[in-house]
Design a protein around this motif. Structure first.
Motif, PDB file in Angstrom:
ATOM      1  N   VAL A  72       0.828  -1.209   0.000  1.00 49.30           N
ATOM      2  CA  VAL A  72       0.000   0.000   0.000  1.00 49.30           C
ATOM      3  C   VAL A  72       0.858   1.253   0.000  1.00 49.30           C
ATOM      4  CG1 VAL A  72      -1.719   1.306   1.311  1.00 49.30           C
ATOM      5  CG2 VAL A  72      -1.940  -1.164   1.086  1.00 49.30           C
ATOM      6  N   ALA A 103      -4.047  -0.112   4.779  1.00 53.83           N
ATOM      7  CA  ALA A 103      -5.167  -0.386   3.884  1.00 53.83           C
ATOM      8  C   ALA A 103      -6.453   0.232   4.408  1.00 53.83           C
ATOM      9  CB  ALA A 103      -5.351  -1.897   3.731  1.00 53.83           C
ATOM     10  N   ALA A 106      -6.783   3.334   2.682  1.00 59.48           N
ATOM     11  CA  ALA A 106      -7.018   3.163   1.247  1.00 59.48           C
ATOM     12  C   ALA A 106      -8.408   2.573   1.045  1.00 59.48           C
ATOM     13  CB  ALA A 106      -5.960   2.238   0.636  1.00 59.48           C
ATOM     14  N   ASP A 155      -6.075   6.860  -2.413  1.00 60.10           N
ATOM     15  CA  ASP A 155      -5.425   5.561  -2.504  1.00 60.10           C
ATOM     16  C   ASP A 155      -6.460   4.445  -2.564  1.00 60.10           C
ATOM     17  OD1 ASP A 155      -2.629   6.043  -2.544  1.00 60.10           O
ATOM     18  OD2 ASP A 155      -2.732   6.657  -0.440  1.00 60.10           O
ATOM     19  N   LEU A 157      -6.767   0.002  -2.787  1.00 57.34           N
ATOM     20  CA  LEU A 157      -6.157  -1.327  -2.726  1.00 57.34           C
ATOM     21  C   LEU A 157      -7.102  -2.297  -3.417  1.00 57.34           C
ATOM     22  CD1 LEU A 157      -4.018  -3.344  -1.736  1.00 57.34           C
ATOM     23  CD2 LEU A 157      -5.316  -3.557   0.396  1.00 57.34           C
TER      24      LEU A 157
END
Length: 295
Positions: A72, A103, A106, A155, A157
């Motif tokens: 990440v 994460a 994200a 962001d 994932l």
């Protein structure tokens, strides 16, 4: 769930041993042990929704935490692989639910591709996951522009389960999204042990992968430590019974151990809470298909 390196085993060659009767006794269920730094908000489900099963803090979970942190933070690609039933998806769900990695900051996108997917099907999956319902996936140019814009806002994932189902065109589409200078994208590709060859054949993706992590079966030594903590049924059971069940039926495979525990609990309920080992072995042997020891 297991270790970060594979190990060979001679367990399949171990001679049969006679065991004392009444080695297995039912006990009250214990609360699951947190796997990582704090209890997950939404803990993943054990196979068969096994009551009393705990999430054992095996070392591979910490390796997975560090691998996800790197993936990440660096907006990289990670490949997670292992034999069916060894706990890849459970370990991934446990770590992601724990909030132990960035994460949480994200946006998580989970995809489970259908068999033999096409890039059009992959676009449809992504549209659903990102709520791009007002964009027509039938127009690749328009959709890809909207998708890249969505991936550039924060962001993300992207976790792809059963990634070995993807064909070369789908892998190329993931590479296209990953290489876009404007997207903020990290990718986790989870595949079975045999699917590892599929991932490695995708040279454009393999060369961009920063983390390769395997989740192998438990070794016999790990079984003796992990399984009594996995379920209260095995906490005070004869260690020889655990060894023999692993040698003949489970082979360090968590899914097999969940099945064996499920059937054993049914036997114990039917017999009033006590079972002798020969009856138990016959029962489990009749309900579990033979399983190859992949250690």
């Amino acid at each position: 769930m297991g270790r970060t390196t594979g190990a060979s085993s001679r367990a399949s060659q171990a001679p049969a041993r006679s065991l004392p009767a009444r080695t297995l006794k039912a006990r009250p269920s214990a609360a699951p042990t947190p796997a990582v730094r704090r209890r997950p908000s939404y803990p993943p489900r054990h196979h068969l929704s096994l009551p009393g099963a705990a999430t054992v803090p095996v070392p591979v979970l910490e390796h997975l935490v560090r691998g996800l942190e790197q993936t990440v933070n660096e907006r990289a690609i990670m490949c997670l692989y292992g034999d069916a039933g060894c706990g890849k998806t459970f370990a991934l769900d446990t770590v992601l639910a724990s909030g132990a990695v960035p994460a949480r900051r994200a946006r998580l996108i989970r995809l489970l591709p259908r068999p033999a997917p096409t890039p059009a099907a992959l676009r449809a999956h992504l549209a659903d996951a990102l709520n791009l319902t007002d964009v027509r996936t039938e127009d690749p140019g328009v959709f890809d522009t909207a998708l890249r814009k969505a991936l550039a806002g924060r962001d993300h994932l992207l976790v792809v389960d059963e990634a070995q189902r993807l064909d070369a065109a789908c892998f190329e589409y993931l590479r296209y999204l990953f290489d876009d200078a404007g997207t903020c994208l990290a990718i986790v590709l989870a595949a079975g042990e045999r699917g590892l060859a599929v991932l490695r054949r995708q040279k454009m993706l393999a060369s961009r992968t920063a983390v390769w992590l395997t989740i192998p079966a438990l070794t016999p030594e790990e079984v003796r430590w992990v399984i009594p903590r996995f379920h209260p049924l095995w906490e005070t059971s004869d260690p020889d019974a655990v060894d023999l069940l692993d040698t003949r039926l489970c082979h360090g495979n968590f899914r097999r151990w969940a099945q064996a525990t499920h059937h054993t609990l049914r036997l114990l309920r039917a017999s009033g809470g006590i079972a002798d080992y020969p009856v138990l072995e016959d029962l489990l042997g009749a309900r579990l298909l033979p399983h190859q020891d992949t250690r």
